[in-house]
Write an enzyme that holds these catalytic residues in place. Sequence first.
Site, PDB file in Angstrom:
ATOM      1  N   ASP A  28       0.863  -1.166   0.000  1.00 15.97           N
ATOM      2  CA  ASP A  28       0.000   0.000   0.000  1.00 15.97           C
ATOM      3  C   ASP A  28       0.909   1.228   0.000  1.00 15.97           C
ATOM      4  OD1 ASP A  28      -2.301   1.896   0.805  1.00 15.97           O
ATOM      5  OD2 ASP A  28      -3.287  -0.057   0.760  1.00 15.97           O
TER       6      ASP A  28
ATOM      7  N   HIS B 195      -3.121   3.775  -3.939  1.00 13.72           N
ATOM      8  CA  HIS B 195      -2.530   3.063  -2.804  1.00 13.72           C
ATOM      9  C   HIS B 195      -1.069   2.672  -3.072  1.00 13.72           C
ATOM     10  CE1 HIS B 195      -6.140   2.793  -0.302  1.00 13.72           C
ATOM     11  NE2 HIS B 195      -6.811   2.611  -1.424  1.00 13.72           N
TER      12      HIS B 195
ATOM     13  N   GLU C 133     -10.248   3.100  -5.074  1.00 14.51           N
ATOM     14  CA  GLU C 133     -10.017   4.448  -4.528  1.00 14.51           C
ATOM     15  C   GLU C 133      -8.982   5.259  -5.306  1.00 14.51           C
ATOM     16  OE1 GLU C 133     -11.302   3.988   0.087  1.00 14.51           O
ATOM     17  OE2 GLU C 133      -9.253   3.398  -0.359  1.00 14.51           O
TER      18      GLU C 133
END
Length: 506
Positions: free
Chosen positions: A147, A201, A271
Site C-alpha cells: 500500500d 494506494h 479508490e
Amino acid sequence: MHPKSEGQSAFPLTSNGRGIERNRMSITLTTESDETKMSLNSDESYSLSVTSAIIGSSVKVQVQIYGATFFGVRHGLESLGQLLAFDEENECLQIVAEAEIEDRPAFKYRGVMVDTSRNFIPILNLKKVVDAMSYNKLNVLHLHLTDSNSFPFYSKRIPYMTTYGAYSASQIYTPKDLKDLILYARLRGVKIIPELDLPAHVGNGWNWGPLMGLGELAVCVNAEPWRQYCGQPPCGTLNVINNYTYLVMGELYKDMLEVFDNDLFHMGGDEVFFPCWSSRQDMRDWLKNRGTNDYMDLWGYFQGRAFDKLIEANGGKYITPIVWTSDMTNRARHFLHPSDYIIQIWTGATQYEVRELLENKYKVIFSNLDSLYLDHGFGTWLGLDHFWTIKTWQNLYDNDLIKIAEHHLGANSTYYAITTGQILGAEVTLWSEKVDQHNMEMKLWPRSAAFAERMWSSPQNRTITVDARLAHHTNRMKNRGIHTDRLQPESCYQISGYCHDSNSRL
C-alpha cells in the site's frame, strides 16, 4: 463448526487405569485424486462414516473418510475432530458410536484478507491465521501485501522497492519466507493469493525513480494536505503516463507470480483519486492530446496495460485477475470485461452497483463493508473517518449471499447465478490501521468462524443452536492455541441455552 450427522451415545477410546477398557479406533483415508495444488475449482467434498462394534469387553471403532481430493480428506479430518471430545472426569477421549456424513461447501471461495502493509504482520502470525482457517474450512488467504504506507514484498528484480518502502530491514517478506508460508498453507487446505494494489494506494517504495533516471514512478507521494490528493494518508498514485512505470510493474508481476504460483491474482484497483492526477500539467496534457478530459480514460488506459503486463509476466498464459469495486466498476465497466475479471464487492450489499454487476454476469466475491469488515467498530484512527458499527458474529452469520442476490435479481436468476458459479463466495477483511500481530487473532476469531459456517453450509436461518455450537467451537480453537475473543461467561457455556435472550432477533 459441527457438520450434520446421525449419532448415538459416545464410547471412550483410551484407558484411564480405573477399569475402563482400552478401546481402539482405526482411520482409513482415501482419495482417487493426485491433486496437490488448490485451484478455484478444486473439489473439496468428502464423506465420513463412523461405525463401532463390541468385541468382548472392548469396542472397535472404525472411521472411513473419502475425499474427492486431498483437500476434501482434510475437511473430513476436521469434522472427525469435532466428533471427538475429552472426558476430563474419566480422562479419556470419547467419540460418537455411529455417524454418516456427506459434505461439500456451498461456495468455492471462502476467504480471509489480511492487510500486511499498514502494519507488518510476521510470517509466524500469518501461519497462525492459516491454522485457524483450516480449523474452520476456510480456503483462501488474501494478502494485501502493499500500500502507500509500505512495500514489504522483496522483489529480486527491483530490490529498490523494499529499500525505499519497507518499514525496516526486519519487516520484509522474502521469497523464501513466502514460499514456506504457501507450502504451510497448502498442507492445511488454504491457498494464498497476493495483492499488488494499483494504480492508487502506492507511494513509499515507488519513490526512487528520479534517483535512477526513471522519472517519477508515483505522484502525490506523501502529499499534504492529504485530503486534496487521496482518500487516506500517506498519499500516492502511480504515474501512469511514465513508460518506466510499466517496466517496473511488469518485473514486480514476474516476481510475485514466481512466488505465488496459482490461478488468481489480485490487482487492487480501488479508490483512485482523480484530483491527484488533475493537479499535474503533464496529466492534463496527456488527456488533451487524446481528445478527452475524462480521467477515467486515463485510468482505463492504465488498466489495459496492467492487464497485458500481468499476462505477459505469466508467460503469456491467462491468469484470472481480481479487482475491488470502484468508480470503474460503477461507471466504466467497458474497461473490465466480465470474461476477464472477478469483481470483489466491498460496497454495501444493497447498493445498486451490486445489481448491475450481477446482471452483467461478472463473477463476484462479496466483502461488503456493512457486514464483513472486521476492523470496523473499534474506534477510529483518524478523526471521525471510518467510524463504523462493530460487526458482531451475528452480522457475519446473517450475511446470506443468496438473500443478497435475491434482493437484486429475484429467486430464479439467483439460482442461475449460484449454480453457474457467478457468485464465487465471500471474504472477511482485516484492514490493519489498528491491527498488528498482538491483537489480530481476537479480531478475526470467532467472528470468522461464524462466517465460515455461512460460507460452508449456507443455512437458511440462524437458530438458537448456533450460539452453543459457536461457543463450543471457540473453546476448541482456544485449546488448539488460537487467541480468540470471548463470546460469553463460562457459565453460559456449561449450561448451554440458558443465556439466550428470547427477545433478541434470530
